[in-house]
Each structure stands twice: as C-alpha cells, then as structure tokens.
Design a protein around this motif. Sequence first.
Motif, PDB file in Angstrom:
ATOM      1  N   CYS A  13      -4.074 -10.207  -5.863  1.00 26.68           N
ATOM      2  CA  CYS A  13      -4.624  -9.200  -4.960  1.00 26.68           C
ATOM      3  C   CYS A  13      -3.926  -7.871  -5.191  1.00 26.68           C
ATOM      4  O   CYS A  13      -2.765  -7.813  -5.591  1.00 26.68           O
ATOM      5  CB  CYS A  13      -4.522  -9.622  -3.498  1.00 26.68           C
ATOM      6  SG  CYS A  13      -2.964 -10.333  -2.987  1.00 26.68           S
ATOM      7  N   SER A  14      -4.686  -6.824  -4.939  1.00 28.18           N
ATOM      8  CA  SER A  14      -4.210  -5.463  -5.161  1.00 28.18           C
ATOM      9  C   SER A  14      -4.854  -4.552  -4.131  1.00 28.18           C
ATOM     10  O   SER A  14      -5.974  -4.816  -3.651  1.00 28.18           O
ATOM     11  CB  SER A  14      -4.575  -5.007  -6.581  1.00 28.18           C
ATOM     12  OG  SER A  14      -4.473  -3.615  -6.727  1.00 28.18           O
ATOM     13  N   SER A  25      -8.341  -3.472  -5.176  1.00 27.60           N
ATOM     14  CA  SER A  25      -9.359  -4.485  -5.455  1.00 27.60           C
ATOM     15  C   SER A  25     -10.568  -4.297  -4.554  1.00 27.60           C
ATOM     16  O   SER A  25     -10.498  -3.644  -3.503  1.00 27.60           O
ATOM     17  CB  SER A  25      -8.784  -5.886  -5.247  1.00 27.60           C
ATOM     18  OG  SER A  25      -7.834  -6.207  -6.226  1.00 27.60           O
ATOM     19  N   SER A  51     -10.510 -10.490  -2.355  1.00 25.75           N
ATOM     20  CA  SER A  51      -9.094 -10.268  -2.687  1.00 25.75           C
ATOM     21  C   SER A  51      -8.583  -8.947  -2.122  1.00 25.75           C
ATOM     22  O   SER A  51      -7.373  -8.730  -2.026  1.00 25.75           O
ATOM     23  CB  SER A  51      -8.871 -10.320  -4.195  1.00 25.75           C
ATOM     24  OG  SER A  51      -9.465  -9.220  -4.839  1.00 25.75           O
ATOM     25  N   GLY A  80      -4.963  -7.705  -0.615  1.00 20.68           N
ATOM     26  CA  GLY A  80      -4.399  -6.528  -1.270  1.00 20.68           C
ATOM     27  C   GLY A  80      -3.833  -5.512  -0.307  1.00 20.68           C
ATOM     28  O   GLY A  80      -2.980  -4.701  -0.678  1.00 20.68           O
ATOM     29  N   GLU A  92       0.917  -7.197  -2.945  1.00 22.33           N
ATOM     30  CA  GLU A  92       0.339  -7.264  -4.280  1.00 22.33           C
ATOM     31  C   GLU A  92       0.788  -8.539  -4.975  1.00 22.33           C
ATOM     32  O   GLU A  92       1.961  -8.906  -4.939  1.00 22.33           O
ATOM     33  CB  GLU A  92       0.755  -6.052  -5.115  1.00 22.33           C
ATOM     34  CG  GLU A  92       0.163  -6.054  -6.519  1.00 22.33           C
ATOM     35  CD  GLU A  92       0.547  -4.823  -7.329  1.00 22.33           C
ATOM     36  OE1 GLU A  92      -0.334  -4.239  -7.964  1.00 22.33           O
ATOM     37  OE2 GLU A  92       1.748  -4.470  -7.320  1.00 22.33           O
TER      38      GLU A  92
END
Length: 328
Positions: A210-211, A214, A218, A222, A226
């Motif tokens: 996950c970011s 994203s 996800s 996020g 991260e």
Amino acid sequence: MSIAAIIANPASGKDIRRLVAHGSIFDNQEKVRMVRRLIIGLERSGVTKILYMPDSYQIVPRALNSISPSIPIEPIEMPVKNNQTDTMVAAGIMETLGAKSLIILGGDGTSRVACKGTVAVPVLPLSTGTNNVFPYMAEATIAGLAAGLVACGKLPLSKCCFKSCMFDILIDDAVVDIALVDAAVYDDIFLASKAVWKMEKIPQLFLTRCSACSIGLSAVGGQISEILPEEPRAMALTLGSPASSTVTAAIAPGMFAEVPIKEIHEMTPGQFFPINVSPGIIAVDGEREVEIHRGSCAGIRLNTEGPRVINIERTMNAAREEGLFHQP
C-alpha cells in the motif's frame, strides 16, 4: 535461444467501474500500438523469439501489420475460451516452452490470473486495466527493452527483479486462489458484476502492499502506512463500527470513500488470519471470485513465494552500468 512472451488481455480496462466510477476505457487498438512498441524493444534487446497468447481481437497479429521484425513471433497452441482461464493456461504453456520473461498487458486481475499459471517466469506487468497497483504505467518501448534484457540473460536477475509477496486464499485448509495486491471480505452471497466499490459491505481487508498514491482498495491502507512491493509483510484491517479512526481513500477512479477502521494488524509470512463471514465472498485484486459457503472455514495467509517482478528502472540502470547500449 532467448524467448520472451506476451499476454495481452483484450477484456482489461472495460469493467463496470467505468459506469459506477469515472475510469477511462482502455481500448484494444491502444493495446495493439503498445504491443507494436514492445516487439520493437524486445527485438532490439537481443531476444531471438517471441511467443504470444492468441485472442479473439488478434492484438499481436494486428500489431505486426505495420512492422517487419527479423525474429519469429509465434502464437502458442491453446484453445481460446475468451475468459480468464486463457491467461492462466497461456502463462503455464509459455513457461513450459522456455520463456524467460513474460510481459502482461492488463490490470491487477490479469496479472493475478497469469501468476496462477506461473510464478517461475519473471513478469513485467503493464497497466491497461482499472485499479492498477501491481502493473506499471510505463512506455512500452522501454518495457520491451527491459523484459528482453532479462530474457537474454544479459543482466543478473538480482539486479533486475524483486520477489513479490502474494496472499493464499484458503477454504477449509485448501488454497483455492491467490491475490497479488488485496483480498477483501465481501458480506454478500452474489458474485454479480465482480467489481468491488461498496465499502460498507467489506468487514475485513488484507493488503500485500500500500502507498499513499495508490488507487483502489490498497489506498485505504496507504493512508495508514506504506508497505513496499518487495517487503515480506502485509496489513490486515478490520472495518466498521465502532471505529478507532477513519480513512479517506480513492477506492476507484474519481471515487472517494470514508472508511471506518476498527483494528490494524501487521501480517507476517505464513501467518493465518481467519475470515469472520460465512456465507460470503472474497474479492481478490478488486474482483469477487471466491465463494465462502455456510459452515466453511476461510482464511488469508501471506506467502513470500510470489512472482518475480522485473523492475524497469532498476533494469535499465543496470544496463547503463554495464554499458550495454553505450559503445565507446
């Protein structure tokens, strides 16, 4: 012989999220143009043969209409059923025929199905789908060059690739499916259109990566922390009320949701997390696929033996360091 392979999914980029959200349609003619540039890049890298998955739209044959490569480009022999099993079967056959790299044109779902066919061949996923977390948004010419360098063995895999984690989806202790990015428990009994966008129906969410930038499910994780694609850990979220926090996330193109978070847990390799819904559905990489029948015991497990993924930037930097395209 250095063999590269191409799987181009003619159905990617056209699902119901174009109607319920604001995603754009990725048409097959653009895939034709991408494949044309991939072939040129693969040939320039030194690949001596290209295999491809046949499809009803004939993406690769159309790409060959205006170029004349000097290497053989051949379809694999397989029945075409025009469903996701084509991708899985094609990937397995390509491994058997000696492919050393596999380029996948599609979204998270296409990449997942290809990896159900093989995790032994290094993959380079290119985004032509909806919620694209696993595939790259990259220029096909350079992607072909990078995948070709891997297929030719001109660079060590350790400099070009990373090992990705995945989820094992278990029903009554048997692995029935995998997920590359996310697995969402869906409190429903119908597969229906398969796409997931109603967050109030998701009591549990599992993420391999996950970011903050994203999109898709996800994106929920996020905004909490991260997790990089190559990290051997994952995140398990329990959603709903009473919530300890709330996350605002872009769960689809042009679509935001306020997601209530009850619990956050880190997942370690091999750790089993039970699913608390029965009957129900498990959505894998954004699509409802696995049915949990009443009385069944379902769960999610983090598996570090996922696909080996070609990193385009890392590969091209290694090529520069080795002087592969710089002749004094």
